[in-house]
Design a protein around this motif. Sequence first.
Motif, PDB file in Angstrom:
ATOM      1  N   ILE A  45       0.843  -1.194   0.000  1.00 16.51           N
ATOM      2  CA  ILE A  45       0.000   0.000   0.000  1.00 16.51           C
ATOM      3  C   ILE A  45       0.876   1.240   0.000  1.00 16.51           C
ATOM      4  CG2 ILE A  45      -1.810   1.247   1.245  1.00 16.51           C
ATOM      5  CD1 ILE A  45      -2.521  -1.486   2.569  1.00 16.51           C
ATOM      6  N   PHE A  46       0.668   2.107  -0.980  1.00  9.65           N
ATOM      7  CA  PHE A  46       1.408   3.372  -1.042  1.00  9.65           C
ATOM      8  C   PHE A  46       0.600   4.463  -0.346  1.00  9.65           C
ATOM      9  CE2 PHE A  46       4.741   3.085  -4.633  1.00  9.65           C
ATOM     10  CZ  PHE A  46       5.122   1.825  -4.196  1.00  9.65           C
ATOM     11  N   VAL A  47       1.303   5.295   0.416  1.00  9.89           N
ATOM     12  CA  VAL A  47       0.674   6.380   1.161  1.00  9.89           C
ATOM     13  C   VAL A  47       1.360   7.689   0.775  1.00  9.89           C
ATOM     14  CG1 VAL A  47       0.070   7.269   3.437  1.00  9.89           C
ATOM     15  CG2 VAL A  47       0.239   4.792   3.085  1.00  9.89           C
ATOM     16  N   ALA A  48       0.570   8.679   0.359  1.00 11.72           N
ATOM     17  CA  ALA A  48       1.129   9.988  -0.013  1.00 11.72           C
ATOM     18  C   ALA A  48       1.408  10.798   1.247  1.00 11.72           C
ATOM     19  CB  ALA A  48       0.157  10.734  -0.918  1.00 11.72           C
ATOM     20  N   ASP A  49       2.672  11.044   1.508  1.00  8.06           N
ATOM     21  CA  ASP A  49       3.099  11.752   2.716  1.00  8.06           C
ATOM     22  C   ASP A  49       3.549  13.168   2.355  1.00  8.06           C
ATOM     23  OD1 ASP A  49       4.309  12.715   5.010  1.00  8.06           O
ATOM     24  OD2 ASP A  49       5.237  10.809   5.535  1.00  8.06           O
ATOM     25  N   TYR A  86       3.198  -0.827   4.186  1.00  5.11           N
ATOM     26  CA  TYR A  86       2.842   0.557   3.897  1.00  5.11           C
ATOM     27  C   TYR A  86       4.099   1.306   3.446  1.00  5.11           C
ATOM     28  CZ  TYR A  86      -1.744  -0.188   5.984  1.00  5.11           C
ATOM     29  OH  TYR A  86      -3.014  -0.655   6.258  1.00  5.11           O
ATOM     30  N   VAL A  87       4.022   1.916   2.286  1.00  2.00           N
ATOM     31  CA  VAL A  87       5.172   2.594   1.696  1.00  2.00           C
ATOM     32  C   VAL A  87       4.849   4.086   1.555  1.00  2.00           C
ATOM     33  CG1 VAL A  87       6.745   2.691  -0.276  1.00  2.00           C
ATOM     34  CG2 VAL A  87       5.736   0.497   0.411  1.00  2.00           C
ATOM     35  N   LYS A  88       5.613   4.927   2.230  1.00  2.00           N
ATOM     36  CA  LYS A  88       5.391   6.372   2.156  1.00  2.00           C
ATOM     37  C   LYS A  88       6.104   6.942   0.938  1.00  2.00           C
ATOM     38  CE  LYS A  88       4.787   7.090   7.134  1.00  2.00           C
ATOM     39  NZ  LYS A  88       5.272   7.827   8.332  1.00  2.00           N
ATOM     40  N   VAL A  89       5.358   7.734   0.164  1.00  2.00           N
ATOM     41  CA  VAL A  89       5.919   8.380  -1.031  1.00  2.00           C
ATOM     42  C   VAL A  89       5.492   9.851  -1.032  1.00  2.00           C
ATOM     43  CG1 VAL A  89       5.928   6.265  -2.411  1.00  2.00           C
ATOM     44  CG2 VAL A  89       3.904   7.735  -2.424  1.00  2.00           C
ATOM     45  N   PRO A  90       6.193  10.692  -1.773  1.00  2.00           N
ATOM     46  CA  PRO A  90       5.793  12.104  -1.847  1.00  2.00           C
ATOM     47  C   PRO A  90       4.443  12.277  -2.540  1.00  2.00           C
ATOM     48  CG  PRO A  90       8.047  11.778  -2.654  1.00  2.00           C
ATOM     49  CD  PRO A  90       7.434  10.428  -2.528  1.00  2.00           C
ATOM     50  N   VAL A  91       3.726  13.307  -2.168  1.00  3.47           N
ATOM     51  CA  VAL A  91       2.508  13.665  -2.895  1.00  3.47           C
ATOM     52  C   VAL A  91       2.900  14.022  -4.335  1.00  3.47           C
ATOM     53  CG1 VAL A  91       0.577  15.271  -3.032  1.00  3.47           C
ATOM     54  CG2 VAL A  91       1.405  14.512  -0.793  1.00  3.47           C
ATOM     55  N   GLY A  92       2.173  13.456  -5.293  1.00  6.81           N
ATOM     56  CA  GLY A  92       2.504  13.673  -6.698  1.00  6.81           C
ATOM     57  C   GLY A  92       3.233  12.501  -7.331  1.00  6.81           C
ATOM     58  N   ASP A 107      -3.217  13.411  -3.574  1.00 12.15           N
ATOM     59  CA  ASP A 107      -3.774  14.039  -2.372  1.00 12.15           C
ATOM     60  C   ASP A 107      -2.981  13.620  -1.132  1.00 12.15           C
ATOM     61  OD1 ASP A 107      -5.958  15.288  -3.725  1.00 12.15           O
ATOM     62  OD2 ASP A 107      -6.946  13.337  -3.825  1.00 12.15           O
ATOM     63  N   PRO A 108      -2.730  14.537  -0.220  1.00 16.16           N
ATOM     64  CA  PRO A 108      -2.033  14.184   1.024  1.00 16.16           C
ATOM     65  C   PRO A 108      -2.774  13.080   1.766  1.00 16.16           C
ATOM     66  CG  PRO A 108      -2.177  16.568   0.791  1.00 16.16           C
ATOM     67  CD  PRO A 108      -3.035  15.992  -0.291  1.00 16.16           C
ATOM     68  N   ASP A 109      -2.010  12.100   2.270  1.00 11.27           N
ATOM     69  CA  ASP A 109      -2.527  10.958   3.038  1.00 11.27           C
ATOM     70  C   ASP A 109      -3.363   9.990   2.192  1.00 11.27           C
ATOM     71  OD1 ASP A 109      -1.358  11.967   5.440  1.00 11.27           O
ATOM     72  OD2 ASP A 109      -3.050  13.332   5.654  1.00 11.27           O
ATOM     73  N   GLN A 110      -3.364  10.173   0.886  1.00 10.17           N
ATOM     74  CA  GLN A 110      -4.066   9.237   0.013  1.00 10.17           C
ATOM     75  C   GLN A 110      -3.398   7.870   0.086  1.00 10.17           C
ATOM     76  OE1 GLN A 110      -4.094  10.522  -4.063  1.00 10.17           O
ATOM     77  NE2 GLN A 110      -4.996   8.641  -4.849  1.00 10.17           N
ATOM     78  N   GLU A 148       7.807  -5.334 -11.687  1.00  9.47           N
ATOM     79  CA  GLU A 148       8.760  -4.232 -11.629  1.00  9.47           C
ATOM     80  C   GLU A 148       8.008  -2.946 -11.964  1.00  9.47           C
ATOM     81  OE1 GLU A 148      12.058  -4.690 -10.849  1.00  9.47           O
ATOM     82  OE2 GLU A 148      11.555  -6.801 -10.527  1.00  9.47           O
ATOM     83  N   ALA A 149       8.284  -1.890 -11.243  1.00  9.57           N
ATOM     84  CA  ALA A 149       7.565  -0.633 -11.465  1.00  9.57           C
ATOM     85  C   ALA A 149       8.544   0.544 -11.451  1.00  9.57           C
ATOM     86  CB  ALA A 149       6.488  -0.435 -10.405  1.00  9.57           C
ATOM     87  N   THR A 150       8.112   1.613 -12.083  1.00  9.37           N
ATOM     88  CA  THR A 150       8.864   2.872 -12.065  1.00  9.37           C
ATOM     89  C   THR A 150       8.071   3.904 -11.286  1.00  9.37           C
ATOM     90  OG1 THR A 150       9.867   2.419 -14.222  1.00  9.37           O
ATOM     91  CG2 THR A 150       9.886   4.706 -13.462  1.00  9.37           C
ATOM     92  N   LEU A 151       8.731   4.557 -10.348  1.00  4.69           N
ATOM     93  CA  LEU A 151       8.104   5.638  -9.595  1.00  4.69           C
ATOM     94  C   LEU A 151       8.574   6.955 -10.186  1.00  4.69           C
ATOM     95  CD1 LEU A 151       8.603   4.380  -5.920  1.00  4.69           C
ATOM     96  CD2 LEU A 151       6.878   3.704  -7.595  1.00  4.69           C
ATOM     97  N   GLU A 152       7.640   7.839 -10.453  1.00  2.00           N
ATOM     98  CA  GLU A 152       7.969   9.170 -10.960  1.00  2.00           C
ATOM     99  C   GLU A 152       7.304  10.202 -10.068  1.00  2.00           C
ATOM    100  OE1 GLU A 152       7.006   9.910 -14.990  1.00  2.00           O
ATOM    101  OE2 GLU A 152       8.329   8.381 -15.811  1.00  2.00           O
ATOM    102  N   LEU A 153       8.057  11.201  -9.700  1.00  2.00           N
ATOM    103  CA  LEU A 153       7.519  12.287  -8.886  1.00  2.00           C
ATOM    104  C   LEU A 153       7.284  13.503  -9.770  1.00  2.00           C
ATOM    105  CD1 LEU A 153       6.764  13.734  -6.282  1.00  2.00           C
ATOM    106  CD2 LEU A 153       9.198  14.135  -5.865  1.00  2.00           C
ATOM    107  N   LYS A 154       6.038  13.953  -9.799  1.00  2.00           N
ATOM    108  CA  LYS A 154       5.693  15.195 -10.496  1.00  2.00           C
ATOM    109  C   LYS A 154       5.158  16.160  -9.440  1.00  2.00           C
ATOM    110  CE  LYS A 154       4.499  13.211 -15.008  1.00  2.00           C
ATOM    111  NZ  LYS A 154       3.469  13.145 -16.077  1.00  2.00           N
ATOM    112  N   LEU A 155       5.919  17.197  -9.178  1.00  2.00           N
ATOM    113  CA  LEU A 155       5.536  18.135  -8.128  1.00  2.00           C
ATOM    114  C   LEU A 155       4.169  18.747  -8.414  1.00  2.00           C
ATOM    115  CD1 LEU A 155       8.901  20.018  -7.520  1.00  2.00           C
ATOM    116  CD2 LEU A 155       7.930  18.150  -6.187  1.00  2.00           C
ATOM    117  N   LEU A 156       3.376  18.874  -7.366  1.00  2.00           N
ATOM    118  CA  LEU A 156       2.064  19.506  -7.465  1.00  2.00           C
ATOM    119  C   LEU A 156       2.180  20.928  -6.952  1.00  2.00           C
ATOM    120  CD1 LEU A 156      -0.047  16.541  -6.108  1.00  2.00           C
ATOM    121  CD2 LEU A 156      -0.189  17.473  -8.401  1.00  2.00           C
ATOM    122  N   ALA A 157       1.891  21.900  -7.791  1.00  2.00           N
ATOM    123  CA  ALA A 157       2.009  23.298  -7.372  1.00  2.00           C
ATOM    124  C   ALA A 157       0.978  24.134  -8.108  1.00  2.00           C
ATOM    125  CB  ALA A 157       3.417  23.822  -7.653  1.00  2.00           C
ATOM    126  N   ASP A 158       0.635  25.272  -7.507  1.00  2.00           N
ATOM    127  CA  ASP A 158      -0.269  26.208  -8.167  1.00  2.00           C
ATOM    128  C   ASP A 158       0.445  26.928  -9.304  1.00  2.00           C
ATOM    129  OD1 ASP A 158      -2.444  25.763  -6.354  1.00  2.00           O
ATOM    130  OD2 ASP A 158      -1.377  26.959  -4.868  1.00  2.00           O
TER     131      ASP A 158
END
Length: 425
Positions: A45-49, A86-92, A107-110, A148-158
């Motif tokens: 389970i991935f959790v957006a932290d 439970y795996v914590k990952v960045p939001v986005g 979403d945070p805590d998603q 096998e999976a690839t994780l990509e972080l796309k920053l969420l900003a206004d």
Amino acid sequence: MFVDVAKVSITAGDGGNGAVSFRHEKFVDKGGPDGGDGGHGGDVIFVADPNINTLMDFRFKPELKAGHGGNGAKQNKHGANGQDLYVKVPVGTIVKIETEIIADLIDPDQKVIVAHGGNGGFGNAHFKSSTRQTPRVAEIGEKGEKFEATLELKLLADVGLVGFPNAGKSTFLSVVTSAKPEIADYAFTTLVPNLGVADIDNESLLIADIPGLIEGASEGKGLGDAFLRHVERTSVLLHLIDVLSNDVAGDYQKIRQELKKYNPDLINRPEIIALTKIDAVDDEIVAMQSTALQNVTENPVLAISSSAHKNITEVLRALLAAVKTAKTEQTTPAPGEIEESIPTIMLSDKQRDEAWTVEKRDEIYVVTGAKIEKFARRTDFSNPHGVNRLRDIMRKMGITHELERQGATSDNVIQIADYEFTLLE
């Protein structure tokens, strides 16, 4: 260290096996079946932290494994369920298998179950009936999902800050937020994206400073291709153009061209242009450079000095208004988008699960279908009673009849979910 791409191996837990057991009690001549069920395998389970902003940890821990379910036991004892991971990952964070996105945590805590654990197998107590008093059948646990999976972080900003190196993006971010990016008088000072929150009129804006772009950035030159993904999720773009440039209009157009090459949708993103460092020139040059930009765009052009705090409030208010408008348009359907619904006849989930096909390949009859493949995966093929149970299920589902209609005889090999056995015992 900022890391926005990582490759990981994800393995959910296997389900435990069911048990074959019979009661052995004093003065009881024939005890009934009491084999317990296997436990379920753990999920990944991935959790957006919101407190994490990098995927760096996955460089050192690329294998993510949940716990296996325990086997059932006599006296109807249920195997323990495997422990979820439970795996914590960045939001986005986006989780991809090759090119398919299987999870997008915005979403945070998603929380998202990225890999499901296998179901535990039933013990023989589960199969007791009025006509089957001594079942010698138990199921094996299902395998957990593994890939096998690839994780990509796309920053969420206004707001996303874009521009050539040394255009003043980091200085602007440091002035309007509490972020402390590295600032120096040379190109490529910023090597990683930075985030900051700007407060304006009792509201706030999340602003992302993207490393400086150059021509060819979308094709891998400079730092651009590694960080352009972070622009994709911003509501509004703020183009920062150095007022001392010899060609401000050309700078603006080159940046837009790189954005278009990377993702054509980006040039339709709401944008505001700001001439920076105006404290270094007189008003006449500012007016001339502003006119040059207005000749190539209909978007607002403002003139600012971050170090002198000149016109900063005005640009923040313009950004806030643009962000509000952009978010309203994202949630409001455009005229013509709402169409009269057309009735569609679809199979129910139950019908899709129970559907199956039979296809003869060379001399092997291949049976496919969600439900029958699930039964095959839970069958202990080393136990003839278990295989006969699978044959009974095939008969009840009408599969055996179709196999015989296509010419299958008792000795023909049947394949279901990579398992092979003969049509009859």
